[in-house]
Design a protein around this motif. Structure first.
Motif, PDB file in Angstrom:
ATOM      1  N   LYS A   6     -14.458   0.973  -4.091  1.00 60.08           N
ATOM      2  CA  LYS A   6     -13.882   0.192  -3.126  1.00 60.08           C
ATOM      3  C   LYS A   6     -12.423  -0.195  -4.178  1.00 60.08           C
ATOM      4  O   LYS A   6     -12.627  -0.533  -5.152  1.00 60.08           O
ATOM      5  CB  LYS A   6     -14.365  -0.993  -2.555  1.00 60.08           C
ATOM      6  N   LEU A  60      -2.652   2.016  -6.143  1.00 55.50           N
ATOM      7  CA  LEU A  60      -3.100   2.006  -5.070  1.00 55.50           C
ATOM      8  C   LEU A  60      -2.641   2.928  -4.899  1.00 55.50           C
ATOM      9  O   LEU A  60      -4.068   4.141  -4.340  1.00 55.50           O
ATOM     10  CB  LEU A  60      -2.730   0.605  -4.445  1.00 55.50           C
ATOM     11  N   LYS A  64      -5.949   6.076  -4.159  1.00 55.81           N
ATOM     12  CA  LYS A  64      -6.510   6.665  -2.452  1.00 55.81           C
ATOM     13  C   LYS A  64      -6.161   8.313  -2.691  1.00 55.81           C
ATOM     14  O   LYS A  64      -6.491   9.198  -1.801  1.00 55.81           O
ATOM     15  CB  LYS A  64      -5.009   6.886  -1.607  1.00 55.81           C
ATOM     16  N   SER A  65      -5.215   9.084  -3.374  1.00 61.89           N
ATOM     17  CA  SER A  65      -4.817   9.886  -3.517  1.00 61.89           C
ATOM     18  C   SER A  65      -6.212  11.322  -4.311  1.00 61.89           C
ATOM     19  O   SER A  65      -6.194  12.214  -4.433  1.00 61.89           O
ATOM     20  CB  SER A  65      -3.709  10.864  -4.121  1.00 61.89           C
ATOM     21  N   GLU A  67      -9.331   9.735  -5.470  1.00 61.31           N
ATOM     22  CA  GLU A  67     -10.446   9.581  -5.427  1.00 61.31           C
ATOM     23  C   GLU A  67     -11.247   9.861  -5.519  1.00 61.31           C
ATOM     24  O   GLU A  67     -12.636   9.806  -5.929  1.00 61.31           O
ATOM     25  CB  GLU A  67     -10.832   8.511  -3.870  1.00 61.31           C
TER      26      GLU A  67
END
Ligand SMILES: [Mg+2]
Length: 340
Positions: A6, A60, A64-65, A67
């Motif tokens: 997370k 960020l 996201k891309s 993970e």
């Protein structure tokens, strides 16, 4: 073991505007990672510096891309993980650092040992300095009052009113000062004048007196200067260290520049090999980043780990800081928890 990740962006506000030779900020956005194996929760932090990379939004987007690739990294093989991180995020060393710290935290928690124990470090270390950023002269007494418990102060210079700043400080305190110019002196003559002046002001060392690309001038300054010179903007990653021989006496290692604890440990080894004194430093960071770097604290001659105590509110609890004395815990891993 299946891992989950997370991340959140957190705005951290400093008690005073934090100003150095090239920038002034009163808040910073950092990215906090939470890595979980379903039993343990581990933490990491990216505090990107504008000097070295893009801001938190870029981080960020990368998270996201990428993970899945992060979750596939090795928990046990730290060297390989670092190689993978440099390939995944070649432009964000603070993100490499956040991921590396979180993996080390999880590794430590699962092994039941504090990271300083795993690293062969000691609990005892020298005291950390407290930083007085560049400020309007009227605010200096207030800042010195805030810094009253700390025996060692780090002063930011590199302005066109360095003498006035120093006078304002020296009229209030005779404490040992460390001076960080943040590349602010642009010519060898200016730097020589500065070094000569400060040698008579109870100063312990000069940090990054001139721009990083003027390494030849810095080597000349070192021959002239009575004060030791410490590299910061010149000492970014392990591969920089051999090239600093002759120009500097010490190197400042920071997690957010070097890519995390794995590379910081490598820099400690290289510093020993090339006989540099070691300083451990930080950006403005929460107790996650500061607790991570503190695990290596006993390897340092100088510590500048005050990023969390400069904050108005630290969202995490980790190592203690009692008037500059950093207190490590025996908790497994980093020993960090969210502040309730
Ligand atoms: Mg510095």
């Amino acid at each position: 073991m299946s891992l989950s990740l997370k991340w959140t962006m957190k705005r951290i506000t400093t008690k005073f505007e934090f100003k150095i030779a090239r920038s002034a900020e009163s808040y910073y956005d950092v990215v906090i990672l939470e890595l979980s194996d379903g039993y343990f929760t581990a933490y990491g932090e990216a505090a990107p510096s504008k000097r070295y990379e893009k801001g938190p939004d870029a981080i960020l987007a990368l998270l996201k891309s990428k993970e899945q690739q992060i979750l596939a990294l090795s928990l046990e093989d730290h060297e390989n993980r670092q190689t993978d991180l440099e390939r995944l995020f070649p432009e964000s060393y603070s993100l490499q650092s956040a991921v590396d710290i979180a993996f080390w935290d999880l590794y430590g928690q699962r092994s039941g040992q504090a990271l300083w124990q795993i690293f062969g470090a000691q609990k005892n270390m020298v005291a950390s300095s407290y930083t007085i950023g560049i400020s309007d002269l009227e605010i200096i007494p207030e800042k010195l009052k805030e810094a009253a418990p700390y025996a060692l102060l780090k002063i930011k210079l590199g302005t066109d009113y360095d003498h006035e700043i120093m006078r304002a400080i020296r009229s209030q305190t005779d404490k040992v000062l460390r001076v960080d110019v943040n590349e602010g002196w642009k010519t060898l003559d200016d730097a020589k004048r500065g070094a000569e002046w400060l040698a008579g002001e109870n100063v312990e060392f000069l940090e990054q007196p001139m721009p990083a690309q003027q390494l030849d001038d810095i080597a000349k300054l070192r021959e002239f200067s009575q004060l030791p010179l410490v590299a910061d903007e010149n000492s970014v990653r392990p591969e920089d260290i051999p090239g600093l021989v002759g120009a500097y006496d010490g190197i400042n290692i920071k997690l957010m520049k070097c890519g995390g604890l794995t590379n910081a440990r490598k820099m400690v080894e290289l510093a020993h090999k090339h006989q540099f004194d070691i300083m451990l430093g930080c950006m403005v960071e929460t107790s996650i980043g500061i607790s991570a770097m503190s695990q290596l604290g006993s390897f340092a001659r100088w510590l500048d780990l005050d990023g969390n105590v400069l904050l108005a509110h630290d969202p995490f609890v980790g190592v203690g800081n009692e008037a500059g004395k950093i207190i490590l815990s025996d908790m497994p891993g980093l020993g960090v928890e969210p502040r309730l």
